[in-house]
Design a protein around this motif. Structure first.
Motif: not given
Length: 129
Positions: A36-52
């Protein structure tokens, strides 16, 4: 000359950040398309936290270079590590308190980016002799 010595390390850090960002984006798009789109957004946020957080660390770690700046190098390295931990805690706290996210993709993508960071030496082994 001093900056020339630090250039290979900076390039490796940039390559690692690009690999992490690409993997996070790929997983986020895959989850958005399959689950789902919510899963995609959540995945982007989780990985983005580490990358930032990792980008801030890399910036601090390579701020100084050379033997004359050894104390500055050590201080900026440890400062970068402390900032990385603080940014991670603050961003996760913000996400948990103010956003509606799916926890499974959030944590899985964070762990994926962390795993890439742990396995980075294997990715960059130079077999030239």
């Amino acid at each position: 000359m001093v900056t020339a010595l630090a250039r290979p390390g900076r390039e490796l850090a940039k390559q690692l950040l690009v690999i992490q960002l690409s993997a996070v984006a790929l997983v986020a798009v895959g989850m958005a398309a399959t689950v789902s789109v919510n899963w995609g957004i959540s995945a982007l946020i989780g990985g983005g936290i580490f990358v930032v957080a990792n980008a801030v660390f890399a910036w601090c770690a390579f701020m100084f270079s050379g033997a004359r700046a050894a104390k500055k190098v050590a201080v900026s390295f440890y400062t970068g590590e402390v900032l990385k931990i603080l940014i991670t805690v603050v961003l996760f706290s913000f996400v948990y308190m103010y956003m509606q996210v799916e926890l499974v993709p959030l944590k899985l993508t964070y762990l994926l980016a962390l795993g890439i960071n742990i396995c980075a030496p294997v990715l960059f082994i130079n077999n030239k002799k």
